[in-house]
Scaffold this motif. Structure first.
Motif, PDB file in Angstrom:
ATOM      1  N   ILE A   1       4.298   3.216   5.788  1.00 52.16           N
ATOM      2  CA  ILE A   1       3.791   2.543   6.987  1.00 52.16           C
ATOM      3  C   ILE A   1       3.041   3.531   7.874  1.00 52.16           C
ATOM      4  CG2 ILE A   1       4.493   1.329   9.095  1.00 52.16           C
ATOM      5  CD1 ILE A   1       6.613  -0.066   7.507  1.00 52.16           C
TER       6      ILE A   1
ATOM      7  N   LEU B   1      -1.508  -7.041   4.222  1.00 51.82           N
ATOM      8  CA  LEU B   1      -0.727  -6.447   5.312  1.00 51.82           C
ATOM      9  C   LEU B   1      -1.493  -6.494   6.634  1.00 51.82           C
ATOM     10  CD1 LEU B   1       0.943  -3.253   3.764  1.00 51.82           C
ATOM     11  CD2 LEU B   1       1.955  -5.491   4.132  1.00 51.82           C
TER      12      LEU B   1
ATOM     13  N   ALA C   1       0.164   0.592   0.882  1.00 52.34           N
ATOM     14  CA  ALA C   1       0.294  -0.864   1.006  1.00 52.34           C
ATOM     15  C   ALA C   1       0.758  -1.485  -0.308  1.00 52.34           C
ATOM     16  CB  ALA C   1      -1.041  -1.469   1.437  1.00 52.34           C
TER      17      ALA C   1
ATOM     18  N   VAL D   1       5.719  -5.684   9.549  1.00 50.40           N
ATOM     19  CA  VAL D   1       6.019  -5.224   8.190  1.00 50.40           C
ATOM     20  C   VAL D   1       7.464  -4.742   8.099  1.00 50.40           C
ATOM     21  CG1 VAL D   1       5.470  -3.496   6.444  1.00 50.40           C
ATOM     22  CG2 VAL D   1       3.635  -4.668   7.651  1.00 50.40           C
TER      23      VAL D   1
ATOM     24  N   GLN E   1       3.025  -2.705  12.285  1.00 53.10           N
ATOM     25  CA  GLN E   1       4.218  -1.970  11.861  1.00 53.10           C
ATOM     26  C   GLN E   1       5.478  -2.791  12.107  1.00 53.10           C
ATOM     27  OE1 GLN E   1       4.677   2.254  12.632  1.00 53.10           O
ATOM     28  NE2 GLN E   1       2.633   2.335  13.522  1.00 53.10           N
TER      29      GLN E   1
ATOM     30  N   MET F   1       5.779 -12.183   6.797  1.00 48.88           N
ATOM     31  CA  MET F   1       5.374 -11.092   5.928  1.00 48.88           C
ATOM     32  C   MET F   1       6.327 -10.941   4.756  1.00 48.88           C
ATOM     33  SD  MET F   1       2.824  -8.857   5.808  1.00 48.88           S
ATOM     34  CE  MET F   1       2.297  -8.766   7.499  1.00 48.88           C
TER      35      MET F   1
ATOM     36  N   VAL G   1       4.505  -0.969  -0.479  1.00 52.04           N
ATOM     37  CA  VAL G   1       5.205  -1.886   0.429  1.00 52.04           C
ATOM     38  C   VAL G   1       5.236  -3.289  -0.167  1.00 52.04           C
ATOM     39  CG1 VAL G   1       5.110  -3.006   2.689  1.00 52.04           C
ATOM     40  CG2 VAL G   1       4.710  -0.547   2.498  1.00 52.04           C
TER      41      VAL G   1
END
Length: 604
Positions: free
Chosen positions: A142, A27, A327, A110, A107, A1, A330
């Motif tokens: 998240i 994601l 997202a 990530v 989770q 990731m 992130v």
């Protein structure tokens, strides 16, 4: 990731795809199959939840038929109702389990990707808004994606499945009554669409008005001491009340324009409204001979399911929008530029050389300062000596001091330790070579012993205690409720000077040959400063030390003092040599140490 994973995932979606996958899709890619399974199971659970009602409606048809009821027709319907009542929650529980397990894995992957990536981001990036962005990504963003995976998407399956199954069944029972039942649903949808017209613009105005209230409130609270002292509290209060009144006026106006339509929409889309409309029409149709009583029972039981989506669709769409935005943040964090990994060089000694070093902060972006902070700095730190960086604020002292630890990389020139360019030294080796103690101390919510041993987790308790004694903090630690096992923030409340000495103990235990001290005594009282200076004297022994100082009196004993101005080193020498030279350093010294009132001259 990692960023590379994101890029490769985007590239490999489908050759020739017209558009790049969204950050949210990227994601969710590792758990996409399980998310789909959870959605399907939740949709099945919703459909099965209607089975008892359908069976009851059909049971009413059998029981209301002319003549005695046929047991062969009754009991299968009873069994079907019971089976649906059991299977629906079972499928729902399976959907919850699959969805939450997929969410947990998402989770974890990530967060691991963020930690791996941020471990390679320049340390200086965290000095700006980086730490706030990290907290938001690791927790808030998240959490938004979690809500989407574990709750929103499965709920949407229910929202679609319930009215779809009900509509198919009711249309098969009586298509005319179905059209009647759909009239309030259609009317409610139209009113809801009208209420939401222009909502994006209104939401932007709402955010702006709320932002003005927050800004005025923060300004008033943060500056309350000043405004009260100088009699300006009325002006500051008026700014807040004006912002609050403007927000109240805007919100009241928006509510007045949408409330009637919204209330009408909710009334039309309510289960009682749809049920009453269907039953009333069914009763009339039955009296006219167009329908039968069993059909009226079916619509009384299942017509309310036609309006189920509109009860939750608005909140679910907002959750999808929030997760999509989260997202994106992130993904942006995973795209933060990283420092290139060192090529395996090993320092041979602790001599530090700045050779033609130039450095410019990014214009805007995370650094936010912009402009060139260092303009061709040449400086050598000899092993076993203390070099002090002094100069006015903004001269580039702290920026220069952070380069040996690779808080940033020089944009031109080089910084080397023991003959090896710091960019070629692996991170682990670099941080075994360079230690630092800064003005702002960071202690983790762990035991005092663990905080001291952070640089050498394998160190024994005796070594930790020896470092604490050398840092002049042992007596304070031993007085804590659990001594070295006391947890910072729980049963270990340390003052700024005490926390600074814990940080010095940490640096002593790490025992790095190169040490950087940035204003280590700037924010403490005179008593703490004396203790810290003693500890720093112990810490500097035998090391290559670079000290950043504003108070010149704290570095008069340095082996060498480098005076910086506008990103350049303009003078070097000892304290006495620089005073005798009468240059920039002498001017700074006179500013901090004016002549004694009796005219005896400056202290030196």
């Amino acid at each position: 990731m990692s960023t590379a994973t994101l890029k490769s995932a985007e590239a490999g979606t489908a050759a020739g795809a017209a558009r790049t996958p969204s950050p949210l899709g990227v994601l969710l890619r590792p758990v996409k199959g399980r998310v789909r399974a959870a959605v399907a199971l939740q949709g099945l659970a919703a459909a099965l939840g209607l089975a008892p009602l359908i069976c009851l409606a059909e049971l009413a048809r059998v029981l209301l038929a002319d003549g005695p009821a046929d047991p062969a027709a009754v009991w299968p319907l009873v069994a079907g109702a019971l089976a649906g009542a059991v299977a629906s929650p079972a499928a729902g529980a399976a959907a919850t389990l699959v969805g939450h397990l997929a969410d947990n894995d998402m989770q974890l992957s990530v967060r691991r990707a963020l930690v791996r990536h941020l471990g390679r981001v320049p340390l200086g990036w965290f000095a700006g808004k980086g730490s706030g962005r990290v907290k938001k990504a690791l927790h808030d963003d998240i959490e938004d994606v979690h809500s989407l995976v574990a709750h929103t998407l499965p709920d949407l399956a229910s929202v679609v499945a319930v009215p779809a199954v009900a509509l198919v069944y009711l249309a098969a029972v009586d298509w005319r009554l179905t059209l009647v039942a759909l009239v309030p649903v259609a009317g409610g949808v139209l009113l809801f669409a009208r209420a939401m017209a222009g909502s994006m613009k209104k939401m932007a105005e709402y955010a702006e008005a709320m932002g003005a209230v927050n800004t005025a409130a923060v300004e008033f609270v943060n500056g309350i001491q000043v405004v009260k002292h100088f009699g300006g509290h009325r002006r500051a209060h008026e700014r807040f009340t004006r912002a609050a009144d403007a927000f109240a006026d805007f919100f009241a106006s928006w509510s007045r324009s949408t409330t009637p339509v919204t209330v009408g929409s909710f009334l039309l889309l309510s289960a009682p409204t749809v049920a009453v409309a269907a039953v009333a029409a069914g009763t009339a149709f039955t009296l006219l001979g167009w329908s039968d009583p069993a059909s009226v029972v079916a619509f009384a039981l299942l017509a309310p399911a036609l309006c189920a989506p509109m009860n939750v669709i608005g909140s679910r769409m907002q959750q999808i929008q929030a997760a999509t935005a989260a997202a994106g943040r992130v993904a942006a964090l995973l795209d933060t530029p990283v420092l290139p990994e060192g090529g395996g060089a090993r320092p041979q000694g602790s001599r530090v050389v700045f050779d033609g070093v130039r450095f410019a902060y990014p214009d805007g972006g995370d650094g936010e300062r912009g402009g060139e902070a260092l303009r061709g700095v040449d400086l050598v730190l000899e092993p076993g000596t203390v070099t002090a960086l002094v100069g006015p604020s903004g001269a580039g002292k702290t920026t220069l001091a952070t380069l040996p630890a690779r808080f940033h990389d020089a944009t031109a020139g080089s910084v080397s330790i023991g003959g090896a360019d710091v960019r070629d030294i692996p991170a682990d080796e670099l941080y075994r070579t360079v230690g630092f103690v800064f003005q702002e101390v960071r202690l983790l919510r762990e035991s005092v012993a663990d905080n001291i041993a952070m640089g050498r987790p394998e160190a024994g308790r005796a070594e930790v205690e020896a470092a604490a004694r050398a840092a002049r903090i042992a007596e304070r630690i031993e007085a804590l409720p659990r001594g070295y096992d006391s947890v910072v923030g729980e049963d270990a409340e340390l003052s700024g000077g005490e926390a600074q000495r814990v940080a010095i103990a940490r640096a002593l235990l790490a025992d790095t040959p190169v040490l950087i001290l940035d204003e280590a005594t700037a924010a403490v009282d005179p008593v703490s400063e004396a203790a810290i200076q003693d500890a720093l004297g112990e810490l500097a022994r035998g090391r290559t030390v670079l000290v950043v100082a504003h108070r010149l009196a704290t570095v008069t004993g340095a082996d060498r003092i480098a005076v910086m101005e506008a990103g350049r080193v303009v003078e070097t020498g000892t304290h006495r040599e620089l005073l005798e030279r009468g240059g920039r350093y002498a001017g700074l010294w006179r500013a901090q140490h004016p002549p004694e009132p009796d005219g005896t001259g400056e202290k030196q």
